[in-house]
Scaffold this motif. Structure first.
Motif, PDB file in Angstrom:
ATOM      1  N   LEU A  33       0.839  -1.202   0.000  1.00 19.93           N
ATOM      2  CA  LEU A  33       0.000   0.000   0.000  1.00 19.93           C
ATOM      3  C   LEU A  33       0.873   1.252   0.000  1.00 19.93           C
ATOM      4  CD1 LEU A  33      -2.821   1.324   0.263  1.00 19.93           C
ATOM      5  CD2 LEU A  33      -2.597   1.083   2.737  1.00 19.93           C
ATOM      6  N   GLY A  34       1.924   1.241   0.831  1.00 21.92           N
ATOM      7  CA  GLY A  34       2.843   2.375   0.861  1.00 21.92           C
ATOM      8  C   GLY A  34       3.570   2.558  -0.458  1.00 21.92           C
ATOM      9  N   TYR A  35       4.003   1.443  -1.051  1.00 26.52           N
ATOM     10  CA  TYR A  35       4.711   1.537  -2.325  1.00 26.52           C
ATOM     11  C   TYR A  35       3.782   2.048  -3.424  1.00 26.52           C
ATOM     12  CZ  TYR A  35       7.851   0.390  -6.157  1.00 26.52           C
ATOM     13  OH  TYR A  35       8.665   0.475  -7.261  1.00 26.52           O
ATOM     14  N   GLN A  36       2.543   1.535  -3.438  1.00 27.94           N
ATOM     15  CA  GLN A  36       1.588   1.975  -4.458  1.00 27.94           C
ATOM     16  C   GLN A  36       1.255   3.461  -4.301  1.00 27.94           C
ATOM     17  OE1 GLN A  36      -1.180  -1.510  -3.684  1.00 27.94           O
ATOM     18  NE2 GLN A  36      -1.389  -1.403  -5.916  1.00 27.94           N
ATOM     19  N   LEU A  37       1.077   3.904  -3.051  1.00 27.37           N
ATOM     20  CA  LEU A  37       0.778   5.318  -2.830  1.00 27.37           C
ATOM     21  C   LEU A  37       1.934   6.192  -3.303  1.00 27.37           C
ATOM     22  CD1 LEU A  37      -1.052   7.031  -0.016  1.00 27.37           C
ATOM     23  CD2 LEU A  37       1.295   7.761  -0.395  1.00 27.37           C
ATOM     24  N   THR A 105      -6.848  -2.422  -7.591  1.00 28.83           N
ATOM     25  CA  THR A 105      -5.556  -2.591  -8.253  1.00 28.83           C
ATOM     26  C   THR A 105      -5.745  -3.307  -9.589  1.00 28.83           C
ATOM     27  OG1 THR A 105      -4.400  -2.690  -6.119  1.00 28.83           O
ATOM     28  CG2 THR A 105      -3.233  -3.548  -8.025  1.00 28.83           C
ATOM     29  N   TRP A 106      -6.567  -4.355  -9.579  1.00 24.25           N
ATOM     30  CA  TRP A 106      -6.852  -5.096 -10.816  1.00 24.25           C
ATOM     31  C   TRP A 106      -7.534  -4.196 -11.853  1.00 24.25           C
ATOM     32  CZ3 TRP A 106     -11.817  -6.338 -12.749  1.00 24.25           C
ATOM     33  CH2 TRP A 106     -11.820  -7.205 -13.851  1.00 24.25           C
ATOM     34  N   ALA A 107      -8.421  -3.322 -11.386  1.00 26.30           N
ATOM     35  CA  ALA A 107      -9.157  -2.435 -12.295  1.00 26.30           C
ATOM     36  C   ALA A 107      -8.372  -1.181 -12.662  1.00 26.30           C
ATOM     37  CB  ALA A 107     -10.490  -2.039 -11.666  1.00 26.30           C
ATOM     38  N   ASP A 108      -7.137  -1.046 -12.123  1.00 25.05           N
ATOM     39  CA  ASP A 108      -6.306   0.136 -12.375  1.00 25.05           C
ATOM     40  C   ASP A 108      -7.057   1.416 -12.000  1.00 25.05           C
ATOM     41  OD1 ASP A 108      -4.001   1.467 -13.073  1.00 25.05           O
ATOM     42  OD2 ASP A 108      -4.528   1.635 -15.194  1.00 25.05           O
ATOM     43  N   ALA A 109      -7.685   1.386 -10.821  1.00 22.99           N
ATOM     44  CA  ALA A 109      -8.483   2.524 -10.355  1.00 22.99           C
ATOM     45  C   ALA A 109      -7.878   3.163  -9.107  1.00 22.99           C
ATOM     46  CB  ALA A 109      -9.916   2.075 -10.068  1.00 22.99           C
ATOM     47  N   LEU A 110      -6.565   3.049  -8.944  1.00 20.63           N
ATOM     48  CA  LEU A 110      -5.912   3.599  -7.758  1.00 20.63           C
ATOM     49  C   LEU A 110      -5.861   5.122  -7.825  1.00 20.63           C
ATOM     50  CD1 LEU A 110      -2.849   1.183  -7.421  1.00 20.63           C
ATOM     51  CD2 LEU A 110      -4.873   1.226  -5.969  1.00 20.63           C
ATOM     52  N   ASN A 111      -6.128   5.752  -6.694  1.00 23.17           N
ATOM     53  CA  ASN A 111      -5.890   7.181  -6.534  1.00 23.17           C
ATOM     54  C   ASN A 111      -5.651   7.459  -5.062  1.00 23.17           C
ATOM     55  OD1 ASN A 111      -8.505   7.815  -5.202  1.00 23.17           O
ATOM     56  ND2 ASN A 111      -9.368   7.306  -7.214  1.00 23.17           N
ATOM     57  N   ASP A 254      14.716   5.586  -4.803  1.00 26.57           N
ATOM     58  CA  ASP A 254      15.526   6.735  -5.217  1.00 26.57           C
ATOM     59  C   ASP A 254      16.910   6.810  -4.585  1.00 26.57           C
ATOM     60  OD1 ASP A 254      13.555   7.840  -6.941  1.00 26.57           O
ATOM     61  OD2 ASP A 254      12.462   8.574  -5.191  1.00 26.57           O
ATOM     62  N   ILE A 255      17.239   5.914  -3.644  1.00 27.66           N
ATOM     63  CA  ILE A 255      18.571   5.952  -3.017  1.00 27.66           C
ATOM     64  C   ILE A 255      19.345   4.664  -3.308  1.00 27.66           C
ATOM     65  CG2 ILE A 255      19.838   6.080  -0.828  1.00 27.66           C
ATOM     66  CD1 ILE A 255      17.662   7.926   0.220  1.00 27.66           C
ATOM     67  N   LEU A 256      18.719   3.511  -3.041  1.00 26.34           N
ATOM     68  CA  LEU A 256      19.376   2.224  -3.303  1.00 26.34           C
ATOM     69  C   LEU A 256      18.993   1.637  -4.658  1.00 26.34           C
ATOM     70  CD1 LEU A 256      18.975   0.653   0.261  1.00 26.34           C
ATOM     71  CD2 LEU A 256      21.035   1.668  -0.728  1.00 26.34           C
ATOM     72  N   PHE A 257      17.924   2.155  -5.261  1.00 22.82           N
ATOM     73  CA  PHE A 257      17.498   1.761  -6.611  1.00 22.82           C
ATOM     74  C   PHE A 257      17.248   0.252  -6.730  1.00 22.82           C
ATOM     75  CE2 PHE A 257      20.449   5.385  -6.943  1.00 22.82           C
ATOM     76  CZ  PHE A 257      19.559   6.348  -7.389  1.00 22.82           C
ATOM     77  N   VAL A 258      16.386  -0.272  -5.862  1.00 21.89           N
ATOM     78  CA  VAL A 258      16.120  -1.718  -5.860  1.00 21.89           C
ATOM     79  C   VAL A 258      14.653  -2.049  -6.130  1.00 21.89           C
ATOM     80  CG1 VAL A 258      18.081  -2.334  -4.407  1.00 21.89           C
ATOM     81  CG2 VAL A 258      15.924  -1.663  -3.332  1.00 21.89           C
ATOM     82  N   GLY A 259      13.780  -1.054  -6.287  1.00 20.08           N
ATOM     83  CA  GLY A 259      12.408  -1.305  -6.688  1.00 20.08           C
ATOM     84  C   GLY A 259      11.563  -2.016  -5.655  1.00 20.08           C
ATOM     85  N   PRO A 260      10.348  -2.483  -6.057  1.00 18.79           N
ATOM     86  CA  PRO A 260       9.438  -3.121  -5.098  1.00 18.79           C
ATOM     87  C   PRO A 260       9.961  -4.443  -4.541  1.00 18.79           C
ATOM     88  CG  PRO A 260       8.595  -3.315  -7.343  1.00 18.79           C
ATOM     89  CD  PRO A 260       9.750  -2.358  -7.390  1.00 18.79           C
ATOM     90  N   GLU A 261      10.728  -5.182  -5.366  1.00 19.93           N
ATOM     91  CA  GLU A 261      11.295  -6.429  -4.839  1.00 19.93           C
ATOM     92  C   GLU A 261      12.274  -6.131  -3.710  1.00 19.93           C
ATOM     93  OE1 GLU A 261      10.535  -6.913  -9.307  1.00 19.93           O
ATOM     94  OE2 GLU A 261      11.422  -5.408  -7.968  1.00 19.93           O
ATOM     95  N   GLY A 262      13.115  -5.116  -3.918  1.00 20.62           N
ATOM     96  CA  GLY A 262      14.051  -4.731  -2.861  1.00 20.62           C
ATOM     97  C   GLY A 262      13.346  -4.180  -1.643  1.00 20.62           C
ATOM     98  N   LEU A 263      12.257  -3.430  -1.866  1.00 19.94           N
ATOM     99  CA  LEU A 263      11.488  -2.911  -0.735  1.00 19.94           C
ATOM    100  C   LEU A 263      10.932  -4.048   0.113  1.00 19.94           C
ATOM    101  CD1 LEU A 263      10.092  -0.639   0.844  1.00 19.94           C
ATOM    102  CD2 LEU A 263       8.211  -0.766  -0.799  1.00 19.94           C
ATOM    103  N   GLY A 264      10.421  -5.095  -0.541  1.00 21.09           N
ATOM    104  CA  GLY A 264       9.913  -6.233   0.216  1.00 21.09           C
ATOM    105  C   GLY A 264      10.990  -6.855   1.087  1.00 21.09           C
ATOM    106  N   LEU A 265      12.204  -6.978   0.535  1.00 21.73           N
ATOM    107  CA  LEU A 265      13.310  -7.547   1.317  1.00 21.73           C
ATOM    108  C   LEU A 265      13.727  -6.608   2.437  1.00 21.73           C
ATOM    109  CD1 LEU A 265      15.488  -9.045  -1.566  1.00 21.73           C
ATOM    110  CD2 LEU A 265      13.992 -10.274   0.025  1.00 21.73           C
TER     111      LEU A 265
END
Length: 421
Positions: A33-37, A105-111, A254-265
């Motif tokens: 949720l944080g990453y999507q926001l 998320t499936w409907a691409d209706a995030l805001n 923006d600092i370690l440049f590892v994306g959502p996979e890195g965020l999960g770790l």
């Protein structure tokens, strides 16, 4: 024969599994949720890094407001009703949040408004879940086994905190809606499983108080018991300042440049360190000088937070986060055991609710503080500021609450003599 381990008790095993499933689901959901926001703020609304970081702080505030407003009712519910039903109700609400998040998320209706609303609903569910689940454990295990039960419960929490974000991040990369759907299913299973535990209702001495009087009684009890007040507020202010978690999406993108996979770790790393310590404590629980060890652990958490801020290597950052989780687990284990053992059963729900509010305030308001500080100081400066603040708070609390330093054991009667000396 008296059981030698909480895991020999069938009700506790079901409680443990329900806790694991629920935490796995919510941690996966909240991290993503944080990453999507953050992604929606940057990509869809064209915000800068500082502006999007501030939105992460507001996300923490959105979760905290319902926690703050509903805490008295949540503690009252845990002390007046069957705690299983309260916990199941909260898991059901959180399951609905996860299902809606999967759908949009499936409907691409995030805001941003929808994400903030779902975060608030999640916060409301959490405040009812925490006191009821915390108060169940002392009712289904003997007092002598309670520290081990808390350690094992922490293993469930921490191992699920490792697996949830890691699995969720990996699945998210292939199908963004799927981890939220998985969370909804697991929360439903957790809700059904907790209902299989034997009925758990608080025991009362004398006639029950009226609801409003009962709420006030819980607040007054914590305020008058300096030992409880010191334990709860230490966690509140130290973690509020050292809350680097909210800024992990900034470090990942923006600092370690590892994306959502890195965020999960990265979100999983503290839980991995905490789970390792929990496993050790379940076999070798701390027994002596527990108050001083709690204070040292909080100070170490602040120092490691500062070190994390300056790391620019992903593996090193993961190692530091794991160490932060390990020392934090020592503090959480000691504080949780002391609060549960010091509190009478008929007040455990309300005291757990107040403790849960402090934890949530330290997390959610900590996220807001981190977002505001990041907007002013940058992400690195905000994390350094928070770590230094946690060390300062520890020093002040060690001086102002000498009861914390005097706590030497987990034996209830001996503990009360020590802190009152």
């Amino acid at each position: 024969m008296e059981p030698a381990s909480p895991l020999q008790i069938g009700d506790y095993r079901r409680y443990w599994l329900a806790r694991f499933m629920g935490v796995f689901a919510t941690m996966s959901m909240v991290v993503l949720l944080g990453y999507q926001l953050y992604a929606v703020a940057r990509d869809d609304y064209g915000m800068s890094v500082a502006e999007a970081s501030f939105q992460l702080g507001l996300l923490g505030l959105a979760q905290f407001v319902p926690l703050f407003l509903l805490t008295p009712l949540a503690g009252l519910a845990a002390d007046r009703f069957d705690r299983r039903h309260v916990a199941a109700f909260a898991n059901g609400i959180d399951g609905c949040v996860a299902a809606v998040l999967a759908l949009i998320t499936w409907a691409d209706a995030l805001n941003l408004p929808i994400l903030f609303a779902l975060a608030a609903a999640h916060g409301a569910a959490r405040i009812f879940l925490g006191p009821s689940m915390s108060a169940i454990a002392p009712n289904i295990v003997p007092p002598a086994l309670l520290p081990r039960a808390i350690a094992l419960s922490s293993i469930a929490w921490q191992s699920a905190s490792v697996a949830g974000p890691a699995v969720g991040g990996l699945i998210f990369a292939s199908a963004a809606w799927l981890p939220h759907a998985l969370s909804a299913g697991l929360l439903c299973c957790s809700m059904l499983l907790i209902l299989t535990v034997r009925p758990v209702r608080a025991t009362h001495e004398g006639p029950p108080l009226k609801p409003l009087r009962q709420i006030i009684d819980g607040l007054v009890y914590v305020w008058r018991e300096r030992f409880l007040l010191g334990c709860i507020t230490l966690d509140l202010f130290a973690v509020l300042l050292a809350g680097a978690t909210a800024l992990l999406p900034v470090f990942a993108r923006d600092i370690l440049f590892v994306g959502p996979e890195g965020l999960g770790l990265m979100r999983a790393a503290p839980a991995l360190g905490a789970a390792s310590v929990s496993l050790w404590l379940s076999f070798r629980p701390l027994q002596r000088e527990v108050g001083m060890k709690m204070l040292w652990a909080v100070a170490a958490f602040g120092a490691l937070t500062i070190v994390f801020a300056f790391s620019r290597h992903f593996v090193l950052s993961l190692a530091i986060l794991a160490m932060m989780g390990a020392v934090d687990m020592v503090s959480v284990f000691i504080r949780s055991s002391l609060v549960q053992l010091f509190t009478p059963d008929d007040r455990r729900g309300r005291v757990s609710a107040i403790s849960g509010l402090a934890i949530s305030a330290s997390n959610e308001l900590g996220e807001m503080q981190s977002g505001l500080a990041a907007a002013l100081l940058g992400a690195v400066g905000a994390v350094v500021f928070g770590g230094a603040g946690a060390i300062f708070v520890t020093l002040v609390w060690a001086w102002y609450f000498p009861e914390l330093r005097r706590a030497r054991s987990f034996e209830p009667q001996e503990l009360k003599r020590e802190v009152s000396t």
